[in-house]
Design a protein around this motif. Structure first.
Motif, PDB file in Angstrom:
ATOM      1  N   PHE A 197       0.844  -1.190   0.000  1.00 53.73           N
ATOM      2  CA  PHE A 197       0.000   0.000   0.000  1.00 53.73           C
ATOM      3  C   PHE A 197       0.883   1.245   0.000  1.00 53.73           C
ATOM      4  O   PHE A 197       1.716   1.430   0.892  1.00 53.73           O
ATOM      5  N   ASP A 200       1.127   3.495   3.182  1.00 50.40           N
ATOM      6  CA  ASP A 200       1.211   2.703   4.402  1.00 50.40           C
ATOM      7  C   ASP A 200       2.321   3.240   5.298  1.00 50.40           C
ATOM      8  O   ASP A 200       3.506   3.151   4.953  1.00 50.40           O
ATOM      9  N   VAL A 225      -0.673  -0.672  -4.461  1.00 50.28           N
ATOM     10  CA  VAL A 225      -1.903   0.100  -4.608  1.00 50.28           C
ATOM     11  C   VAL A 225      -1.579   1.501  -4.101  1.00 50.28           C
ATOM     12  O   VAL A 225      -1.417   1.713  -2.897  1.00 50.28           O
ATOM     13  N   ALA A 228      -3.526   3.563  -1.142  1.00 48.60           N
ATOM     14  CA  ALA A 228      -4.033   2.783  -0.006  1.00 48.60           C
ATOM     15  C   ALA A 228      -3.192   2.998   1.242  1.00 48.60           C
ATOM     16  O   ALA A 228      -1.975   3.130   1.172  1.00 48.60           O
ATOM     17  N   SER A 229      -3.855   2.995   2.403  1.00 52.35           N
ATOM     18  CA  SER A 229      -3.158   3.039   3.690  1.00 52.35           C
ATOM     19  C   SER A 229      -3.203   1.652   4.318  1.00 52.35           C
ATOM     20  O   SER A 229      -3.828   0.729   3.799  1.00 52.35           O
ATOM     21  N   GLY A 232      -6.487  -0.412   4.807  1.00 53.21           N
ATOM     22  CA  GLY A 232      -7.402  -0.265   3.689  1.00 53.21           C
ATOM     23  C   GLY A 232      -8.364  -1.411   3.481  1.00 53.21           C
ATOM     24  O   GLY A 232      -9.459  -1.210   2.962  1.00 53.21           O
ATOM     25  N   ASP A 249     -11.126   1.275   3.354  1.00 57.97           N
ATOM     26  CA  ASP A 249     -11.404   1.917   2.072  1.00 57.97           C
ATOM     27  C   ASP A 249     -12.050   0.877   1.166  1.00 57.97           C
ATOM     28  O   ASP A 249     -11.401  -0.093   0.772  1.00 57.97           O
ATOM     29  N   VAL A 252     -10.230   0.175  -2.144  1.00 55.29           N
ATOM     30  CA  VAL A 252      -9.024  -0.635  -1.962  1.00 55.29           C
ATOM     31  C   VAL A 252      -9.401  -2.085  -1.713  1.00 55.29           C
ATOM     32  O   VAL A 252      -8.806  -3.008  -2.282  1.00 55.29           O
ATOM     33  N   THR A 285      -2.494   1.202  -9.615  1.00 55.05           N
ATOM     34  CA  THR A 285      -1.431   0.369  -9.039  1.00 55.05           C
ATOM     35  C   THR A 285      -0.178   0.407  -9.904  1.00 55.05           C
ATOM     36  O   THR A 285      -0.234   0.701 -11.099  1.00 55.05           O
TER      37      THR A 285
END
Length: 296
Positions: A197, A200, A225, A228-229, A232, A249, A252, A285
């Motif tokens: 992610f 992240d 991705v 994204a965190s 996600g 999310d 995600v 991505t």
């Protein structure tokens, strides 16, 4: 053959199978299992949860896999702040042993589901991803106490003979483990898909998935991705949200559902039409192939 974009759109939606839920606790292992309502010799995956998080935060992902014909089991163990990666790895192997050795479900209206012991995979998120790597690298019967500094895994032909019939490993937002998942990756000769992610802060790609993907002994692909965190793919609220960075999310989660489903169907069921989901172009991505072969 459909493009990766088309595959993700297809596999991001629920599959054609009705889904049933069961409890692993019935056989002594806390956790949950989702299965199609019917099927013989199905593929199966054991999924490891992230640090502090319960398996219930992944029910949507597990249910989605089952809707596509994949039995999905998730141990609900090692949830404390001092959780053991080693023990979670053992529980992932136990979950695979259970679902592949007993008939699951079954009622007066329908037959029980069975799993093909030659079609097994390991996967996980965060801490659970690291545990999945350890589980893939270590023989299932390894229970002896190691000396300080001794690796948890083995390499060479003996490991290949003793790891059962696990065919693939998927990691999601992998965080480093103890013993080291990066070191263990050198003993994993299976196809690996590593989803990182981009935002992240708990397990940044450069410190988590990237070194593991690079060290992987088998075919290895890393997909990031970008927006994204760390959290996600989880569902609902949990007190660990105060400790771990990020938030759920749906976008995600939908992307990861599709990537994981396609990867498993390709490698466990031999469905070549989903091959491009591993390393093809997917919106939002970036993908990097570290080691490829005819089985990727």
């Amino acid at each position: 053959m459909a493009s990766a974009k088309q595959i993700v759109a297809e596999l991001g939606r629920p599959g054609p199978y009705q889904v049933l839920r069961g409890e692993l606790a019935l056989i002594g292992l806390p956790g949950v299992v989702f299965t199609p309502a019917a099927g013989e010799l199905l593929p199966a995956v054991a999924f490891g949860h992230d640090w502090l998080n319960p398996a219930s935060r992944y029910h949507g992902l597990l249910r989605h896999l089952a809707s596509w014909g994949i039995v999905a089991a998730a141990p609900d163990t090692e949830r404390g702040p001092f959780a053991s990666h080693r023990r979670l790895a053992n529980d992932l192997r136990t979950a695979l042993d259970v679902v592949s050795s007993v008939r699951l479900g079954g009622t007066a209206r329908g037959a029980a589901v069975s799993v093909d012991p030659r079609k097994l995979a390991l996967a996980g998120h965060g801490m659970g991803a690291g545990a999945a790597v350890l589980a893939a690298a270590a023989p299932a019967h390894t229970t002896r106490v190691q000396a300080a500094g001794e690796p948890y895994w083995e390499s060479g032909s003996e490991i290949a003979e003793n790891r059962g019939h696990v065919q693939a490993v998927a990691t999601i937002a992998l965080s480093e483990s103890r013993p080291s998942a990066q070191d263990a990756a050198r003993a994993v000769h299976l196809p690996g898909m590593h989803v990182a992610f981009g935002k992240d802060l708990v397990a940044p790609p450069a410190a988590g998935a990237e070194p593991v993907a690079a060290a992987w002994a088998g075919p290895s692909v890393m997909r990031t991705v970008k927006k994204a965190s760390h959290l996600g793919i989880v569902e609902g609220r949990h007190w660990s949200d105060l400790v771990l960075d990020g938030k759920a999310d749906l976008g995600v989660l939908t992307t990861v559902k599709a990537l994981l489903t396609g990867f498993l169907l390709h490698h466990l069921n031999g469905e070549k039409k989903y091959a491009d989901v591993v390393d093809g172009a997917v919106k939002g991505t970036d993908v990097r192939v570290y080691r490829e072969s005819s089985t990727v």
